[in-house]
Design a protein around this motif. Sequence first.
Motif: not given
Length: 329
Positions: A91, A95-97, A100-101, A105, A179, A233
């Motif tokens: 991560p 955006t780390n999509l 994350l999926d 994290t 964030w 996710k």
Amino acid sequence: MIRIALLSNPRSTGNRALLPRVRSFCAHHPEIFHYEVERVDQIDAALRTIARVEPRVLVINGGDGTVQATLTELYHGGQFEGTPPPVAVLPNGKTNLIALDLGATGDPIEALQRVLDLARGDDLSDHIVTRELIALTHEIDGVSDGLKPVLGMFLGGAGLTEVLLYCRHKIYPLGLPNWLSHAITGFALMASVIFGIRAAFLPNKPAPVTVSLIRQGDIKGSFSVLIVTTLKKLLVGSRMGGGTAHTGALQLMAIDQNPIALIRALVAGLFGKLGSGIMHGVHIRRGDEIRIEGDRSSVILDGEIFQAALGSSIVLRPTNPLPFLRLAA
């Protein structure tokens, strides 16, 4: 024995502060083979070197562009004999999509330790998942431009492209925490879409586009959100489930440039109803080929911008699945 091959990009924004910790961690864990690249055109050679040490897991440590370039080279390059090792993503991006999926994290070093713990085990099968990738190509008058497809897992278009560009060019340079940057961008999206405010400091209004799915017709209009993904996710609250030979591997969600439609989608997502039924102004589909056309049909695939000129199409198709390592239980 090499358990992990770690591919790092020192030039990614997240690595400016993180890389010294990564290097120190690797120095204390000889089971990790650490390879650093500074340009995407070095990734193919890096993967060929990594293949020689036969790692159990390939870990990518870089921004969204590094992840996208690595997946593209991994899929097309044939560096590994047979199936490549499962891929894990730290991560580290904005955006780390994808991370994350896959359940990665929090602190990247903690995620790397988790990968190492799994790689030391006898059996990884319970943590290996497969994901199709999105293959993006350009066509002019129905004829491919002949270039190698670019691969990724998340594509944003229409108003979402304008929002992502707004965040990248106007909010990230402020040096705020991720964030807070994303929260400000969210408020800007609400101001421009829900309240219809137009100002130089807000995202641009999206241009009309046509989205075509084979056997499902066209969706035309201006959209506040346009998403195509193979991630599981991302579409929070949707009930689309996994793709099949009949439904297609590519998930599409388009929300009209209309405040009521956007609010409907947000509320449905919060209550787990998104995709469970027909919702006016919210288009959710699955397909194996999606075409995007328009005067300014720009899209962002895993952080990288692509644009089709007037008269050409951006064409999206799924690839065969690749193995990934899921960190979440």
